[in-house]
Scaffold this active site. Structure first.
Site, mmCIF file in Angstrom:
data_model
loop_
_atom_site.group_PDB
_atom_site.id
_atom_site.type_symbol
_atom_site.label_atom_id
_atom_site.label_comp_id
_atom_site.label_asym_id
_atom_site.label_seq_id
_atom_site.Cartn_x
_atom_site.Cartn_y
_atom_site.Cartn_z
ATOM 1 N N HIS A 19 0.828 -1.208 0.000
ATOM 2 C CA HIS A 19 0.000 0.000 0.000
ATOM 3 C C HIS A 19 0.869 1.267 0.000
ATOM 4 C CE1 HIS A 19 -2.730 -2.929 2.210
ATOM 5 N NE2 HIS A 19 -3.444 -2.598 1.155
ATOM 6 N N GLN A 43 -17.838 -7.376 -2.000
ATOM 7 C CA GLN A 43 -16.866 -8.173 -2.751
ATOM 8 C C GLN A 43 -16.471 -9.453 -2.029
ATOM 9 O OE1 GLN A 43 -13.967 -4.815 -2.653
ATOM 10 N NE2 GLN A 43 -12.425 -6.425 -2.427
ATOM 11 N N GLY A 131 -2.612 -1.740 -7.226
ATOM 12 C CA GLY A 131 -1.499 -2.665 -7.345
ATOM 13 C C GLY A 131 -1.721 -3.675 -8.456
#
Length: 267
Positions: A19, A43, A131
Site C-alpha cells: 500500500h 466483494q 497494485g
C-alpha cells in the site's frame, strides 16, 4: 483544490509496504494524496473472510500520515451504500469479470466495480493507484473508468514482494509458520514457467500443467494457473508476445494470488 492534481489510493486497510508503494507513487505524481480504508462487504462471498478480515485502523492512520497521506477517508458501510447494501445500485463489467478469480468468486468483481465507482466519484481524483498483483482487478477498473467516461486516470503499480518472492498481501497473516515457508513456491513456479516461455517454449498448456504439478507437490490447492494474453486475459496463442501468467492457489485457509508478465517477442 483548483489547479492541484489529486491522487487516490483505495485500500481495505491493514496497511503494508505494498500500500505504501501506491502512496509513494501517488505523492510523486500528485499534489494532494487521498487514501481510503473501506472493507467492502459486496466483494466478499458468503463463506469468505469479511468478518475476519484484519482491521487495524489506528496503526493504519499512523502509517499513512507518516508516509505523506494528506487525507484519509474511512466511511462506514451505511455511508457508502445506505441501509441495505444488497439493494443499492451495483456496477458490473461483463467479460473480464467472469473468468479466473471471477469464476471462482462469483460476484466478487461486481462488488469491486461498485465500490470503486463510488470511491472515484467521492474523491474526484485525477489519478487512482492500484497494485498490479491484482492484475485482473486492475484491468476491470481501467475498463470501468473508460466505459463510464470517468475523468480519473487508472494507474498500475508493480507488485511489492518479500525477499523470498512472496507477494505482499494483508491475507499473508493467515499463513501458519509451515505455510509461510511453502508460500514462495508460488512465485518460483511462475518464474520457471516464464523462463521456459522466454527461451522459446510455446506449448502453453504443457507448461501450465507442469506448473500445476509443482504447486500441488508443494502443498497448494490450486484454483487456477493459466497463461493468458496480458491485454484481454484471453487464452494465449503461440504468435502473441504480450503474455501474463496468473495464479490463484490455497495454502490452508489462505488464498494467494500472483502473476508475472512476459514479453515473449524475442523468443
Amino acid at each position: 483544490m483548483r489547479g492541484r492534481i489529486i491522487g487516490l489510493v483505495p485500500t481495505m486497510g491493514n496497511i503494508h509496504a505494498g500500500h505504501l508503494a501506491l502512496l509513494e507513487r501517488c505523492r510523486q505524481e500528485c499534489d494532494f494524496a487521498v487514501a481510503t480504508i473501506f472493507v467492502n462487504p459486496l466483494q466478499f462471498g458468503p463463506a469468505e473472510d469479511f468478518a475476519d478480515y484484519p482491521r487495524t485502523l489506528e496503526q493504519d492512520r499512523e502509517l499513512l500520515a507518516a508516509n505523506g497521506c494528506d487525507l484519509l477517508l474511512h466511511p462506514s458501510v451505511a455511508e457508502v451504500y445506505g441501509d441495505n447494501p444488497e439493494c443499492s445500485t451495483q456496477v458490473r463489467v461483463p467479460g473480464l469479470s467472469g473468468r479466473l478469480c471471477g469464476a471462482s468468486r462469483p460476484g466478487h468483481f461486481d462488488g469491486v466495480a461498485t465500490v470503486v465507482t463510488r470511491l472515484l466519484n467521492y474523491a474526484g481524483a485525477d489519478v487512482a493507484y492500484f497494485g498490479l498483483k491484482d492484475y485482473q482487478q486492475f484491468l476491470i477498473i481501467r475498463k470501468l473508468a473508460t466505459d463510464l467516461g470517468m475523468a480519473t486516470r487508472i494507474a498500475g503499480v508493480e507488485t511489492v514482494r518479500e525477499p523470498d518472492g512472496l507477494a505482499l498481501s494483508s491475507r499473508n497473516g493467515y499463513l501458519s509458520h509451515t505455510e509461510r515457508a511453502a508460500a514462495p513456491a508460488l512465485h518460483r513456479v511462475l518464474r520457471e514457467m516464464a523462463r521456459r516461455i522466454e527461451t522459446g517454449a510455446r506449448d502453453f498448456e504443457s507448461i501450465a500443467a507442469a506448473g500445476r504439478r509443482e504447486l500441488a507437490a508443494a502443498g497448494f490447492r490450486i484454483d487456477y494457473l493459466e497463461i493468458r494474453n496480458a491485454d484481454s486475459l484471453d487464452p494465449a496463442t503461440a504468435e502473441q508476445s504480450n503474455l501474463i501468467i496468473l495464479a490463484a492457489a490455497h495454502l490452508g485457509r489462505t488464498r494467494l494470488i500472483d502473476n508475472l508478465r512476459i514479453d515473449a517477442g524475442g523468443a
